[in-house]
Design a protein around this motif. Structure first.
Motif, PDB file in Angstrom:
ATOM      1  N   ALA A   1    -141.951  89.597 -27.622  1.00  0.00           N
ATOM      2  CA  ALA A   1    -142.243  91.008 -27.896  1.00  0.00           C
ATOM      3  C   ALA A   1    -143.741  91.285 -27.740  1.00  0.00           C
ATOM      4  O   ALA A   1    -144.146  92.375 -27.337  1.00  0.00           O
ATOM      5  CB  ALA A   1    -141.778  91.381 -29.305  1.00  0.00           C
ATOM      6  N   ARG A   2    -144.554  90.290 -28.041  1.00  0.00           N
ATOM      7  CA  ARG A   2    -146.013  90.466 -27.926  1.00  0.00           C
ATOM      8  C   ARG A   2    -146.530  90.117 -26.537  1.00  0.00           C
ATOM      9  O   ARG A   2    -147.741  90.097 -26.306  1.00  0.00           O
ATOM     10  CB  ARG A   2    -146.712  89.588 -28.960  1.00  0.00           C
ATOM     11  CG  ARG A   2    -146.440  90.078 -30.362  1.00  0.00           C
ATOM     12  CD  ARG A   2    -147.196  89.280 -31.386  1.00  0.00           C
ATOM     13  NE  ARG A   2    -146.834  89.738 -32.719  1.00  0.00           N
ATOM     14  CZ  ARG A   2    -146.891  89.003 -33.804  1.00  0.00           C
ATOM     15  NH1 ARG A   2    -147.299  87.750 -33.724  1.00  0.00           N
ATOM     16  NH2 ARG A   2    -146.564  89.508 -34.979  1.00  0.00           N
ATOM     17  N   GLY A   3    -145.635  89.765 -25.644  1.00  0.00           N
ATOM     18  CA  GLY A   3    -146.069  89.447 -24.275  1.00  0.00           C
ATOM     19  C   GLY A   3    -146.644  88.050 -24.148  1.00  0.00           C
ATOM     20  O   GLY A   3    -147.386  87.784 -23.192  1.00  0.00           O
ATOM     21  N   GLY A   4    -146.284  87.144 -25.062  1.00  0.00           N
ATOM     22  CA  GLY A   4    -146.810  85.774 -25.004  1.00  0.00           C
ATOM     23  C   GLY A   4    -146.023  84.910 -24.030  1.00  0.00           C
ATOM     24  O   GLY A   4    -145.551  83.817 -24.386  1.00  0.00           O
ATOM     25  N   PHE A   5    -145.902  85.370 -22.797  1.00  0.00           N
ATOM     26  CA  PHE A   5    -145.047  84.679 -21.815  1.00  0.00           C
ATOM     27  C   PHE A   5    -145.629  83.325 -21.407  1.00  0.00           C
ATOM     28  O   PHE A   5    -144.900  82.380 -21.149  1.00  0.00           O
ATOM     29  CB  PHE A   5    -144.831  85.559 -20.582  1.00  0.00           C
ATOM     30  CG  PHE A   5    -144.104  86.837 -20.906  1.00  0.00           C
ATOM     31  CD1 PHE A   5    -142.782  86.814 -21.301  1.00  0.00           C
ATOM     32  CD2 PHE A   5    -144.752  88.072 -20.846  1.00  0.00           C
ATOM     33  CE1 PHE A   5    -142.104  87.986 -21.612  1.00  0.00           C
ATOM     34  CE2 PHE A   5    -144.100  89.239 -21.159  1.00  0.00           C
ATOM     35  CZ  PHE A   5    -142.774  89.206 -21.553  1.00  0.00           C
ATOM     36  N   ARG A   6    -146.961  83.261 -21.348  1.00  0.00           N
ATOM     37  CA  ARG A   6    -147.580  81.998 -20.938  1.00  0.00           C
ATOM     38  C   ARG A   6    -147.296  80.915 -21.984  1.00  0.00           C
ATOM     39  O   ARG A   6    -146.931  79.786 -21.661  1.00  0.00           O
ATOM     40  CB  ARG A   6    -149.090  82.216 -20.757  1.00  0.00           C
ATOM     41  CG  ARG A   6    -149.890  80.981 -20.455  1.00  0.00           C
ATOM     42  CD  ARG A   6    -149.490  80.416 -19.085  1.00  0.00           C
ATOM     43  NE  ARG A   6    -150.216  79.196 -18.795  1.00  0.00           N
ATOM     44  CZ  ARG A   6    -151.260  79.143 -17.970  1.00  0.00           C
ATOM     45  NH1 ARG A   6    -151.688  80.213 -17.348  1.00  0.00           N
ATOM     46  NH2 ARG A   6    -151.863  77.994 -17.744  1.00  0.00           N
ATOM     47  N   ASP A   7    -147.451  81.276 -23.274  1.00  0.00           N
ATOM     48  CA  ASP A   7    -147.191  80.296 -24.335  1.00  0.00           C
ATOM     49  C   ASP A   7    -145.717  79.899 -24.337  1.00  0.00           C
ATOM     50  O   ASP A   7    -145.367  78.731 -24.520  1.00  0.00           O
ATOM     51  CB  ASP A   7    -147.570  80.881 -25.704  1.00  0.00           C
ATOM     52  CG  ASP A   7    -149.075  81.093 -25.812  1.00  0.00           C
ATOM     53  OD1 ASP A   7    -149.808  80.436 -25.035  1.00  0.00           O
ATOM     54  OD2 ASP A   7    -149.512  81.924 -26.633  1.00  0.00           O
ATOM     55  N   PHE A   8    -144.858  80.898 -24.150  1.00  0.00           N
ATOM     56  CA  PHE A   8    -143.414  80.641 -24.113  1.00  0.00           C
ATOM     57  C   PHE A   8    -143.109  79.668 -22.967  1.00  0.00           C
ATOM     58  O   PHE A   8    -142.370  78.696 -23.123  1.00  0.00           O
ATOM     59  CB  PHE A   8    -142.692  81.978 -23.898  1.00  0.00           C
ATOM     60  CG  PHE A   8    -141.191  81.895 -23.925  1.00  0.00           C
ATOM     61  CD1 PHE A   8    -140.500  81.750 -25.120  1.00  0.00           C
ATOM     62  CD2 PHE A   8    -140.466  81.957 -22.741  1.00  0.00           C
ATOM     63  CE1 PHE A   8    -139.110  81.682 -25.136  1.00  0.00           C
ATOM     64  CE2 PHE A   8    -139.084  81.889 -22.748  1.00  0.00           C
ATOM     65  CZ  PHE A   8    -138.409  81.756 -23.946  1.00  0.00           C
ATOM     66  N   SER A   9    -143.715  79.942 -21.821  1.00  0.00           N
ATOM     67  CA  SER A   9    -143.486  79.118 -20.645  1.00  0.00           C
ATOM     68  C   SER A   9    -143.998  77.682 -20.865  1.00  0.00           C
ATOM     69  O   SER A   9    -143.335  76.713 -20.489  1.00  0.00           O
ATOM     70  CB  SER A   9    -144.201  79.751 -19.444  1.00  0.00           C
ATOM     71  OG  SER A   9    -144.102  78.923 -18.335  1.00  0.00           O
ATOM     72  N   ARG A  10    -145.170  77.578 -21.480  1.00  0.00           N
ATOM     73  CA  ARG A  10    -145.744  76.247 -21.702  1.00  0.00           C
ATOM     74  C   ARG A  10    -144.770  75.391 -22.509  1.00  0.00           C
ATOM     75  O   ARG A  10    -144.556  74.227 -22.230  1.00  0.00           O
ATOM     76  CB  ARG A  10    -147.082  76.390 -22.446  1.00  0.00           C
ATOM     77  CG  ARG A  10    -147.810  75.071 -22.632  1.00  0.00           C
ATOM     78  CD  ARG A  10    -149.100  75.239 -23.410  1.00  0.00           C
ATOM     79  NE  ARG A  10    -150.029  76.162 -22.774  1.00  0.00           N
ATOM     80  CZ  ARG A  10    -150.425  77.324 -23.298  1.00  0.00           C
ATOM     81  NH1 ARG A  10    -149.981  77.701 -24.488  1.00  0.00           N
ATOM     82  NH2 ARG A  10    -151.281  78.102 -22.659  1.00  0.00           N
ATOM     83  N   GLU A  11    -144.163  76.030 -23.530  1.00  0.00           N
ATOM     84  CA  GLU A  11    -143.262  75.289 -24.403  1.00  0.00           C
ATOM     85  C   GLU A  11    -141.918  74.987 -23.730  1.00  0.00           C
ATOM     86  O   GLU A  11    -141.338  73.922 -23.895  1.00  0.00           O
ATOM     87  CB  GLU A  11    -143.028  76.135 -25.661  1.00  0.00           C
ATOM     88  CG  GLU A  11    -142.424  75.368 -26.780  1.00  0.00           C
ATOM     89  CD  GLU A  11    -142.184  76.260 -27.986  1.00  0.00           C
ATOM     90  OE1 GLU A  11    -141.220  75.993 -28.691  1.00  0.00           O
ATOM     91  OE2 GLU A  11    -142.940  77.235 -28.209  1.00  0.00           O
ATOM     92  N   MET A  12    -141.437  75.950 -22.944  1.00  0.00           N
ATOM     93  CA  MET A  12    -140.070  75.825 -22.413  1.00  0.00           C
ATOM     94  C   MET A  12    -140.018  75.224 -21.016  1.00  0.00           C
ATOM     95  O   MET A  12    -139.003  74.675 -20.617  1.00  0.00           O
ATOM     96  CB  MET A  12    -139.399  77.214 -22.332  1.00  0.00           C
ATOM     97  CG  MET A  12    -139.230  77.882 -23.658  1.00  0.00           C
ATOM     98  SD  MET A  12    -138.056  76.932 -24.644  1.00  0.00           S
ATOM     99  CE  MET A  12    -138.336  77.657 -26.253  1.00  0.00           C
TER     100      MET A  12
END
Ligand SMILES: Cc1cc2nc3c(=O)[nH]c(=O)nc-3n(C[C@H](O)[C@H](O)[C@H](O)COP(=O)(O)OP(=O)(O)OC[C@H]3O[C@@H](n4cnc5c(N)ncnc54)[C@H](O)[C@@H]3O)c2cc1C
Length: 502
Positions: free
Chosen positions: A248-259
């Motif tokens: 929701a906050r647009g943290g796609f890079r962090d999400f991607s790093r983890e996943m």
């Protein structure tokens, strides 16, 4: 050029089997085989103009038909003429002499309205180009897909209509070349296509997502980009509630790093099991941009997304169970993502065109979606899922992310959007669950819009409320394109009148 085929009165049903009409005639446009683009456009538009004028004279309504993929009744017309465009599907390269001074022709392409997304992708690749975004499947026509604001989940892009730079539009009063106020095409190109130039920012913006209420589109100039590839990661993963906040906050890079990969993703799609979103696996699809490498062969089959239809079949089977629904759906989701492409799969790189899938219907689907400001996802998520389940649920819930899209009536109207699809078997339960979501969002005072092409329960009052000033500008632009009420009436199907678009 052969005249359009008149197949006569008949009952006609859309692709999904969700809407049907008694037609006074089913008309099939036949394409021009003229050598040049200009002549081809002129000939086809001439045929459409003659049909429009005939319809107006005898007081009949017409409806342009793309692939008929919209589950909502926007592509049908009772007792009118349904005009098929699928054969009008040529794509042309443009050259410097076709465009206005200062316009870069290298990424532009001219496409007839009935070309499918698949055909557009193929032609674009032959010219060394790629679309920037698109929907999950590729059987829609370009004009039909744009008419509803069809979208995917590219984080930096809007909808398919964002590619459009100019359109040829036919009304009973003439053939128009619609562009924004800044010229795109050369005057002699426009004249050779038999069109009158209409440069008007709002008429152009209204034509981008027109739901078939801004005349009959016969051709479009689209802007692509130099061909690129995408790395495709498609896997099951366990999410936490914190990940929803992060997205929701647009943290796609962090999400991607983890996943998946430690780089900015180009595309992020999350499919959740609504019966147990965080204790059961979600299905993730993440795409990453790569430079075009001609030595990489096309994949034997498209790098396809989840098998929605398979999920839906299971959804139908599990409708009678109260217990174990989360587990049954989880099995189906595993089957839907039987082929995982994780970070160690070296073969998962393909062009954009090879990442969308053809579609063969195997189940009766319900499709409904809501589009909200991405920021609102955090507070809306739990109440929405709870409302969906309280109505009985469907199958999966999908989150897609996109920027504000072009067009006065583009459903993606927030700076950053999340589109939430509520899929299920075609049943009262799925529809009731979707309605429960709408009611809950309204009760929470959260603004949202709905897909024009999917089941949406919209009416004129709600459309006017959702789009506000843009709706008024759409209607004003419509009057500028079709000042004569008799012209507008030709497009007045029951559905479009109900939506307040005619
Ligand atoms: C399997 C499947 C997958 C889908 N995936 C997605 C997705 O990923 N994302 C998404 O956003 N949507 C998706 N949709 C919805 C779909 O993209 C839209 O319903 C789209 O509008 C269908 O395009 P079409 O060519 O079939 O148009 P139609 O359904 O035939 O027509 C849609 C509207 O456009 C008008 N129209 C068509 N051609 C013209 C023309 N030449 N001139 C003027 N008006 C015209 C019609 O009159 C009608 O009002 C999907 C649908 C299906 C069946």
């Amino acid at each position: 050029m052969p005249a359009p085929l008149r197949h006569g009165a008949r009952r006609w049903t859309n692709y999904h089997g969700t809407a049907s009409a008694n037609l006074a005639d089913l008309v099939e446009l036949i394409n021009s085989t003229a050598d040049g683009a200009r002549a081809a456009l002129r000939e086809v538009a001439g045929d459409v103009l003659a049909l429009m004028q005939q319809a107006r004279e005898v007081g009949i309504q017409i409806r342009p038909l793309g692939s008929g993929w919209s589950p909502s009744p926007i592509c049908i017309v009772d007792h009118g003429w349904l005009i098929e465009t699928r054969r009008v599907n040529r794509c042309f390269q443009l050259v410097a002499g076709d465009v206005a001074p200062g316009i870069d022709v290298s990424t532009l392409m001219l496409v007839q309205a009935g070309a499918t997304i698949d055909e557009v992708n193929d032609s674009a690749e032959e010219l060394g180009l790629s679309l920037t975004t698109g929907g999950a499947s590729n059987g829609q026509t370009l004009a039909g897909a744009a008419a509803t604001g069809t979208h995917g989940s590219v984080l930096t892009a809007g909808g398919i209509q964002d590619h459009i730079r100019a359109l040829q539009v036919v009304t009973p009063s003439g053939i128009f070349w619609v562009e924004p106020s800044q010229a795109v095409m050369a005057p002699d190109f426009v004249a050779d296509t038999g069109s009158i130039i209409l440069r008007d920012d709002d008429v152009f913006a209204a034509c981008l997502v027109a739901v078939g209420a801004m005349g009959f589109v016969t051709a479009l100039v689209i802007e692509c980009e130099p061909i690129y590839m995408v790395r495709n990661i498609q896997k099951r993963a366990r999410l936490t509630r914190g990940h929803i906040t992060q997205l929701a906050r647009g943290g796609f890079r962090d999400f991607s790093r983890e996943m998946a990969l430690d780089e900015d993703p180009y595309f992020v799609q999350v499919i959740l099991n609504p019966f147990d979103p965080f204790d059961k696996d979600a299905l993730l699809r993440m795409l990453y941009r790569r430079a075009f490498d001609p030595s990489i062969p096309p994949p034997p089959r498209p790098l396809a997304g989840a098998g929605y239809d398979a999920l839906t079949l299971i959804g139908k089977a599990m409708a009678g169970f109260d217990l174990f629904r989360a587990d049954i759906l989880q099995l189906a989701m595993r089957a839907g993502y039987a082929v995982q492409r994780d970070i160690d799969d070296p073969e998962a790189v393909a062009t954009w065109g090879h990442t969308t899938e053809p579609h063969n219907p195997i189940a009766n689907l319900f499709n409904g979606s809501v589009t909200l400001a991405r920021d609102d996802l955090d507070r809306a998520f739990d109440p929405m899922i709870e409302a969906f389940i309280s109505g009985g649920g469907g199958t999966v819930v999908t989150l897609r992310f996109m920027k504000r899209a072009a067009g006065l009536l583009a459903p993606a109207r927030f700076a950053d959007n999340v589109v939430i699809d509520f899929d299920g078997p075609r049943s009262d339960v799925s529809h009731r669950s979707y309605r429960a979501v709408i009611t809950r969002l309204d009760a929470m005072g959260i603004r949202f819009t709905r897909h024009w092409g999917k089941t949406n329960d919209l009416d004129a009052a709600r459309v006017a409320q959702d789009y506000g000033d843009e709706y008024q500008r759409f209607r004003a632009a419509q009057r500028r394109l079709m000042p004569d009420p008799g012209d507008l009436a030709v497009f007045g199907s029951d559905c479009l009148v109900h939506l307040g678009l005619i």
